[in-house]
Motif scaffolding. Structure first.
Motif, PDB file in Angstrom:
ATOM      1  N   THR A 168      -2.260 -17.142  -7.831  1.00  0.00           N
ATOM      2  CA  THR A 168      -2.351 -15.760  -8.331  1.00  0.00           C
ATOM      3  C   THR A 168      -1.039 -15.007  -8.128  1.00  0.00           C
ATOM      4  OG1 THR A 168      -3.238 -15.117  -6.190  1.00  0.00           O
ATOM      5  CG2 THR A 168      -4.821 -15.561  -7.935  1.00  0.00           C
ATOM      6  N   LYS A 169       0.003 -15.739  -7.773  1.00  0.00           N
ATOM      7  CA  LYS A 169       1.318 -15.135  -7.502  1.00  0.00           C
ATOM      8  C   LYS A 169       1.200 -14.019  -6.485  1.00  0.00           C
ATOM      9  CE  LYS A 169       3.403 -16.525 -11.803  1.00  0.00           C
ATOM     10  NZ  LYS A 169       2.265 -16.855 -12.666  1.00  0.00           N
ATOM     11  N   ASP A 170       0.466 -14.324  -5.405  1.00  0.00           N
ATOM     12  CA  ASP A 170       0.356 -13.409  -4.267  1.00  0.00           C
ATOM     13  C   ASP A 170      -0.324 -12.080  -4.592  1.00  0.00           C
ATOM     14  OD1 ASP A 170       0.831 -14.252  -1.792  1.00  0.00           O
ATOM     15  OD2 ASP A 170       3.018 -14.089  -1.900  1.00  0.00           O
ATOM     16  N   LYS A 171      -1.184 -12.099  -5.582  1.00  0.00           N
ATOM     17  CA  LYS A 171      -1.845 -10.841  -5.919  1.00  0.00           C
ATOM     18  C   LYS A 171      -3.174 -10.675  -5.188  1.00  0.00           C
ATOM     19  CE  LYS A 171       0.104  -9.611 -10.321  1.00  0.00           C
ATOM     20  NZ  LYS A 171       0.186 -10.447 -11.517  1.00  0.00           N
ATOM     21  N   ILE A 172      -3.570 -11.659  -4.394  1.00  0.00           N
ATOM     22  CA  ILE A 172      -4.847 -11.518  -3.689  1.00  0.00           C
ATOM     23  C   ILE A 172      -4.606 -11.295  -2.204  1.00  0.00           C
ATOM     24  CG2 ILE A 172      -6.239 -12.878  -5.279  1.00  0.00           C
ATOM     25  CD1 ILE A 172      -5.836 -15.175  -3.105  1.00  0.00           C
ATOM     26  N   PHE A 173      -5.647 -10.739  -1.549  1.00  0.00           N
ATOM     27  CA  PHE A 173      -5.609 -10.525  -0.113  1.00  0.00           C
ATOM     28  C   PHE A 173      -6.604 -11.488   0.527  1.00  0.00           C
ATOM     29  CE2 PHE A 173      -6.842  -7.938   3.695  1.00  0.00           C
ATOM     30  CZ  PHE A 173      -5.629  -8.083   4.338  1.00  0.00           C
ATOM     31  N   PHE A 174      -6.083 -12.388   1.351  1.00  0.00           N
ATOM     32  CA  PHE A 174      -6.893 -13.460   1.933  1.00  0.00           C
ATOM     33  C   PHE A 174      -7.109 -13.149   3.410  1.00  0.00           C
ATOM     34  CE2 PHE A 174      -7.836 -17.710   3.387  1.00  0.00           C
ATOM     35  CZ  PHE A 174      -8.433 -18.329   2.308  1.00  0.00           C
ATOM     36  N   GLU A 175      -8.369 -12.925   3.781  1.00  0.00           N
ATOM     37  CA  GLU A 175      -8.645 -12.358   5.095  1.00  0.00           C
ATOM     38  C   GLU A 175      -9.562 -13.288   5.897  1.00  0.00           C
ATOM     39  OE1 GLU A 175     -10.386  -7.985   6.421  1.00  0.00           O
ATOM     40  OE2 GLU A 175     -10.414  -8.620   4.356  1.00  0.00           O
ATOM     41  N   ILE A 210     -10.145 -26.194   9.288  1.00  0.00           N
ATOM     42  CA  ILE A 210      -8.913 -26.969   9.114  1.00  0.00           C
ATOM     43  C   ILE A 210      -8.367 -26.867   7.697  1.00  0.00           C
ATOM     44  CG2 ILE A 210      -8.929 -28.704  10.956  1.00  0.00           C
ATOM     45  CD1 ILE A 210     -10.534 -30.470   9.009  1.00  0.00           C
ATOM     46  N   LYS A 211      -9.231 -26.543   6.714  1.00  0.00           N
ATOM     47  CA  LYS A 211      -8.777 -26.475   5.329  1.00  0.00           C
ATOM     48  C   LYS A 211      -8.355 -25.061   4.924  1.00  0.00           C
ATOM     49  CE  LYS A 211      -9.668 -30.736   3.951  1.00  0.00           C
ATOM     50  NZ  LYS A 211     -10.929 -31.183   3.408  1.00  0.00           N
ATOM     51  N   ALA A 212      -8.710 -24.071   5.771  1.00  0.00           N
ATOM     52  CA  ALA A 212      -8.588 -22.672   5.344  1.00  0.00           C
ATOM     53  C   ALA A 212      -7.155 -22.302   4.958  1.00  0.00           C
ATOM     54  CB  ALA A 212      -9.089 -21.755   6.444  1.00  0.00           C
ATOM     55  N   LYS A 213      -6.180 -22.724   5.781  1.00  0.00           N
ATOM     56  CA  LYS A 213      -4.783 -22.353   5.523  1.00  0.00           C
ATOM     57  C   LYS A 213      -4.300 -22.916   4.186  1.00  0.00           C
ATOM     58  CE  LYS A 213      -3.325 -19.759   8.776  1.00  0.00           C
ATOM     59  NZ  LYS A 213      -3.061 -18.392   8.325  1.00  0.00           N
ATOM     60  N   GLU A 214      -4.681 -24.174   3.968  1.00  0.00           N
ATOM     61  CA  GLU A 214      -4.266 -24.840   2.740  1.00  0.00           C
ATOM     62  C   GLU A 214      -4.843 -24.122   1.518  1.00  0.00           C
ATOM     63  OE1 GLU A 214      -5.508 -28.937   2.611  1.00  0.00           O
ATOM     64  OE2 GLU A 214      -5.246 -28.917   0.433  1.00  0.00           O
ATOM     65  N   VAL A 215      -6.138 -23.755   1.620  1.00  0.00           N
ATOM     66  CA  VAL A 215      -6.778 -23.050   0.521  1.00  0.00           C
ATOM     67  C   VAL A 215      -6.075 -21.719   0.293  1.00  0.00           C
ATOM     68  CG1 VAL A 215      -8.908 -21.967  -0.257  1.00  0.00           C
ATOM     69  CG2 VAL A 215      -9.006 -24.155   0.926  1.00  0.00           C
ATOM     70  N   GLU A 216      -5.771 -21.027   1.393  1.00  0.00           N
ATOM     71  CA  GLU A 216      -5.091 -19.739   1.272  1.00  0.00           C
ATOM     72  C   GLU A 216      -3.786 -19.898   0.505  1.00  0.00           C
ATOM     73  OE1 GLU A 216      -4.008 -17.882   4.951  1.00  0.00           O
ATOM     74  OE2 GLU A 216      -3.298 -16.067   3.946  1.00  0.00           O
ATOM     75  N   TYR A 217      -3.012 -20.921   0.876  1.00  0.00           N
ATOM     76  CA  TYR A 217      -1.727 -21.147   0.220  1.00  0.00           C
ATOM     77  C   TYR A 217      -1.907 -21.396  -1.269  1.00  0.00           C
ATOM     78  CZ  TYR A 217       2.523 -23.463  -1.227  1.00  0.00           C
ATOM     79  OH  TYR A 217       3.642 -23.815  -1.912  1.00  0.00           O
ATOM     80  N   ARG A 218      -2.858 -22.259  -1.582  1.00  0.00           N
ATOM     81  CA  ARG A 218      -3.076 -22.616  -2.995  1.00  0.00           C
ATOM     82  C   ARG A 218      -3.480 -21.402  -3.820  1.00  0.00           C
ATOM     83  NH1 ARG A 218      -5.060 -28.638  -3.731  1.00  0.00           N
ATOM     84  NH2 ARG A 218      -4.959 -28.020  -5.901  1.00  0.00           N
ATOM     85  N   LEU A 219      -4.408 -20.604  -3.268  1.00  0.00           N
ATOM     86  CA  LEU A 219      -4.898 -19.461  -4.032  1.00  0.00           C
ATOM     87  C   LEU A 219      -3.813 -18.405  -4.198  1.00  0.00           C
ATOM     88  CD1 LEU A 219      -8.546 -19.082  -2.718  1.00  0.00           C
ATOM     89  CD2 LEU A 219      -7.707 -20.283  -4.730  1.00  0.00           C
ATOM     90  N   ARG A 220      -3.037 -18.197  -3.139  1.00  0.00           N
ATOM     91  CA  ARG A 220      -1.938 -17.235  -3.226  1.00  0.00           C
ATOM     92  C   ARG A 220      -0.928 -17.673  -4.273  1.00  0.00           C
ATOM     93  NH1 ARG A 220      -1.521 -13.318   0.423  1.00  0.00           N
ATOM     94  NH2 ARG A 220      -2.533 -13.535   2.459  1.00  0.00           N
ATOM     95  N   HIS A 221      -0.623 -18.951  -4.242  1.00  0.00           N
ATOM     96  CA  HIS A 221       0.327 -19.505  -5.181  1.00  0.00           C
ATOM     97  C   HIS A 221      -0.176 -19.328  -6.617  1.00  0.00           C
ATOM     98  CE1 HIS A 221       3.584 -22.085  -6.426  1.00  0.00           C
ATOM     99  NE2 HIS A 221       2.726 -22.770  -7.165  1.00  0.00           N
TER     100      HIS A 221
END
Lengths: 77, 598
Positions: B286-293, B273-284
Motif C-alpha cells: 500500500t506504499k505505507d498508507k496503512i497503520f499497522f498496530e 512469528i509471522k506478524a512482522k513479515e505480514v506488516e512489511y508486505r502490507l506496508r509495501h
C-alpha cells in the motif's frame, strides 16, 4: 479339605469379575444408547460420547483387582 | 510445542482506496484470523461491487447442483474468466430444458386428468358429446359404489334413462332424468356413494391419447439431454461453485470490518512469528498508507496447535476431544509420549507389533487427512508394542525368551504394582500441568487451592500407605496425615463441597490404571489358547496340520483386531478421563485464517 477351600477361592474370584462385568455392561448400555442418540444430532460429540461410554469400564478393573487379591489368599496358586 | 502458537492481535487502519488490494493480499496470504466488527461506534463496510453478481451466480449454480444431486469433490480452478462464459451456456441450456420439461409435464397432467374422466364414460358406449348441453334434462354421470336398480329410480320418476357399465373394476353409470327430479335423484345417488365425473366440453379421446404419447416421447428426450448435461458438466459445476465461493468470501469481507467515510479498520489475529513479515508486505503493497498496530489485549485468542511433525499426528486426539484454549497447555506432546507407551504396554507382543506395523504402513499410503493422522500415531504405537514385546519376551503369544525382563502372565502382582505406579505418575503429571494452567490463568493462590491441594492429598496418602506397609520411620504416619488434612482443607477452600465429594476419585482414578496390565493379560491368554489349540491339532498330523494352520491364522487375526481396539480405547480413555480430568478445560476456538480452506 484344602481342595474345597481352593475351589471356593476360585469361585469367589469369579464372582468378583462376573458381578462387576455385569454392572459395567448395564451402565455402558444405558450411556451408549444416549451417546449414540446425541451423536446422531451432532457428530462432533464423538470424543465426549466415547469418554462417557467407557467410564463404567473401571468397574470391571476394580472387580479384577479384587479377584487378584482373592486369588492371593490361595497358598497353592 | 507445549503451548499453543503465540498470536499477535493486529489492527490495520487505512484509507478505503487501499481496501481492495489489501483484502486480496490477505486472502492470498492465508495468515490472518479475522475478527468480525461488532461494536456500535462505526458502521460495517459494504461488499465490493461484483459481490452481488457473484452471489446471484452462486444461487443459480447451487440450484443446478441440488437439482442434479451432485456429490463430487471440488477442485481448484486457475482461471475463472473462461468459466463465466461456459457457465452461461450451461445455465441457459439447463433453464431451457427444465422449463420445457415443466411445461410438458403440466400439459401431460391436465391431459391425464381429462383422460381419467373420459375413459370410464366412453365405456358406456355413448357419444361423449351427449353428456352435456341440455335445458330440461339433468345428467348424472360417474362412478357408483353400491348397486342402483331401476325400481329405486322408478319410485321417484318413471321418466328416465339409465346406462351402466364396468371400467377397471368400478361401476360407471349415466342417468338422464327430467330436471324437476334432480334433487331427489341426487339424494338417492349420494346414498349409493356416487362420484360425479365432470365433463363439460368436447373431448376426442383418440387425439388425447396420441398427444399424451408424443408428450411422453418428448419428455424422455429432454430428460436424457438433462442427464447428459449432468454427466458432462457436473464436475465443472462443482469446481466453479467452490471457486466462486472463495471469491465471494473475499468480496464480502468488508462486511466484517468497521469503516468510516474514508477509512477502514481490520482487526484480526496473526501468529506472532509471522506478524512482522505480514506488516512489511502490507506496508509495501500500500506504499505505507496503512497503520499497522499491535494490540495488547489477548482475550479470546484463537488456538493453533504448533507441534513438530513427529508429534503432529497426535493432534488427532485433540481434535476428537476439544481444542485447548489459547491460555492452556497443549497436551499433544504429553499424549505423544504416554499414548504409545500405554498402548505398547497393553498389547506388548513382537509378532502383533510387526503385523500391525505392516498393516498401518500400508494403510498410510491409502488415507488422507484425519485418517492419516490417526494411522501415523498408531504406527508409533506399533513400534512401542514391539519394544514391550521384547521386554515381555512374547511373539504371537509364544514365549520367545526364557527369562524375560518382565514375565507378565505370571507376575500378576508385580504387573499390578507397576500399572498403579504408572497411574500415580501420570495423575501427578496431570495435576502439575493443571497447577501450571491455573497459575498462568488465575495466579498462585488459586493454583495452590485447586491443584496443589490434590498434590498434597496424594503425597499424604502415599506416605501413610507406604508407612503402613514398610514401617520405615516412626513419624511418617503423622507427616502423611498432616499433609493429607492440609490438602483437604485447601481443597475445601478452593472448590467447596464439590471438591470434598470428589476426594475418592483419586483412589478410583489410580486403580483405573490397573487396566494397563489387565487388557494385556486378556490378550496374552487368548493368544495362548489359540496356540494350544493349534498345537494339539498339529500333533495329530496329516490333514490336521492344515486345520491347525487355519486356527492359527483365524485366531491371531481376531486377537490382533481385539488387541487393536482394546488397547486403543483403553489408552485413549486413560488420557481423556483420568489424565485430562486433572487439568484440561478445552473449548478453544480454532485458528481459521482468512482465505484458507475450511
Amino acid at each position: 479339605m484344602e481342595d474345597i477351600n481352593l475351589g471356593l477361592i476360585a469361585i469367589g474370584a469369579g464372582i468378583a469379575i462376573v458381578g462387576s462385568a455385569f454392572a459395567a455392561a448395564i451402565a455402558e448400555k444405558e450411556i451408549g444408547t444416549a451417546a449414540v442418540g446425541a451423536m446422531a444430532e451432532k457428530e462432533e460429540l464423538f470424543g465426549k460420547a466415547l469418554i462417557l461410554t467407557v467410564i463404567p469400564e473401571t468397574l470391571v478393573i476394580f472387580g479384577l483387582v479384587i479377584a487378584i487379591m482373592i486369588l492371593g489368599l490361595a497358598p497353592a496358586l | 510445542m507445549i503451548r499453543t502458537q503465540k498470536m499477535a492481535k493486529i489492527r490495520i487502519t487505512g484509507p478505503k482506496q487501499n481496501l481492495r488490494s489489501l483484502v486480496s493480499e490477505l486472502h492470498a496470504l492465508k495468515i490472518m484470523h479475522l475478527i468480525d466488527y461488532q461494536g456500535e461506534e462505526f458502521e460495517t463496510g459494504n461488499s465490493f461491487s461484483e459481490a452481488e453478481e457473484i452471489s446471484e451466480k452462486l444461487v443459480k449454480i447451487r440450484a443446478i447442483i441440488s437439482q442434479f444431486n451432485l456429490k463430487l469433490e471440488s477442485r481448484k480452478i486457475k482461471d475463472l474468466t473462461v468459466c463465466n462464459g461456459k457457465f452461461g451456456k450451461i445455465y441457459s441450456e439447463f433453464t431451457e430444458l427444465t422449463s420445457k420439461i415443466s411445461s410438458l409435464t403440466e400439459r401431460k397432467n391436465s391431459l391425464t386428468s381429462v383422460k381419467e374422466i373420459a375413459e370410464p364414460l366412453s365405456s358406456l358406449n355413448l357419444d361423449l358429446n351427449s353428456f352435456y348441453g341440455y335445458d330440461s334434462i339433468a345428467v348424472f354421470k360417474g362412478t357408483i359404489k353400491k348397486a342402483l336398480t331401476t325400481q329405486e329410480i322408478e319410485k321417484i320418476t318413471k321418466d328416465f334413462e339409465l346406462f351402466s357399465s364396468e371400467f377397471e373394476g368400478k361401476k360407471v353409470i349415466a342417468l338422464f332424468v327430467s330436471e324437476k327430479f334432480k334433487e331427489q335423484i341426487q339424494a338417492l345417488l349420494s346414498e349409493k356413494g356416487f362420484i360425479e365425473l365432470h365433463l363439460e366440453q368436447e373431448i376426442n379421446l383418440v387425439s388425447v391419447n396420441s398427444e399424451l404419447n408424443s408428450i411422453e416421447k418428448e419428455l424422455a428426450g429432454f430428460k436424457t439431454q438433462l442427464g447428459l448435461l449432468k454427466e458432462t458438466e457436473g464436475q465443472f459445476l462443482v469446481d466453479f461453485e467452490f471457486n466462486l465461493e472463495k471469491e465471494n468470501e473475499k468480496l464480502e469481507a468488508p462486511l466484517r470490518f468497521a469503516v468510516t467515510e474514508n477509512a477502514f479498520i481490520i482487526d484480526g489475529w496473526i501468529p506472532e512469528i509471522k506478524a512482522k513479515e505480514v506488516e512489511y508486505r502490507l506496508r509495501h503493497l500500500t506504499k505505507d498508507k496503512i497503520f499497522f498496530e499491535f494490540l495488547k489485549d489477548k482475550k479470546n485468542a484463537p488456538t493453533s496447535l504448533d507441534n513438530p511433525s513427529l508429534v503432529k499426528p497426535f493432534q488427532f486426539f485433540m481434535n476428537l476431544y476439544s481444542m485447548p484454549k489459547y491460555t492452556e497447555i497443549d497436551p499433544t506432546f504429553l499424549v505423544f509420549i504416554t499414548f504409545p507407551l500405554f498402548f505398547g504396554f497393553m498389547l506388548g507382543d513382537v509378532g502383533y507389533g510387526l503385523v500391525t506395523l505392516a498393516v498401518f504402513l500400508f494403510l498410510r499410503t491409502k488415507l488422507k487427512g484425519e485418517g492419516k493422522m490417526l494411522i501415523n500415531s498408531l504406527i508409533i504405537a506399533s513400534l512401542a508394542t514391539i519394544f514391550f514385546g521384547f521386554i515381555f519376551g512374547e511373539a504371537f503369544g509364544f514365549e520367545i525368551v526364557e527369562h524375560p525382563i518382565l514375565f507378565r502372565s505370571h507376575d500378576l502382582n508385580l504387573m499390578l504394582l507397576i500399572s498403579i505406579a504408572v497411574g500415580l505418575i501420570h495423575i501427578t503429571l496431570g495435576y502439575l500441568v493443571g497447577f501450571y494452567n491455573v497459575l498462568i490463568q488465575h495466579g498462585l493462590k488459586e493454583a495452590v487451592y485447586e491443584k496443589g491441594s490434590w498434590l498434597m492429598i496424594e503425597a499424604g496418602g502415599l506416605l501413610i500407605i507406604s508407612e503402613m506397609i514398610l514401617a520405615m520411620t516412626s513419624f511418617g504416619n503423622i507427616v502423611g496425615a498432616v499433609l493429607f488434612l492440609a490438602g483437604v482443607i485447601l481443597l475445601f477452600k478452593g472448590e467447596g463441597v464439590q471438591g470434598i465429594i470428589e476426594l475418592p476419585s483419586i483412589l478410583s482414578n489410580t486403580l483405573s490404571y490397573a487396566r494397563l496390565f489387565a487388557v494385556g493379560l486378556a490378550s496374552v491368554k487368548l493368544a495362548v489358547i489359540v496356540n494350544d489349540f493349534a498345537t494339539a491339532f498339529f500333533a495329530q498330523g496329516g490333514l490336521m496340520i492344515g486345520v491347525s494352520i487355519l486356527i492359527l491364522l483365524l485366531g491371531h487375526t481376531v486377537n490382533i483386531l481385539l488387541g487393536l481396539i482394546g488397547p486403543f480405547l483403553h489408552a485413549l480413555r486413560l488420557h481423556y478421563v483420568e489424565f485430562f480430568g486433572k487439568f484440561y478445560k478445552g473449548g478453544g476456538r480454532r485458528f481459521m485464517p482468512f482465505g484458507a480452506e475450511n
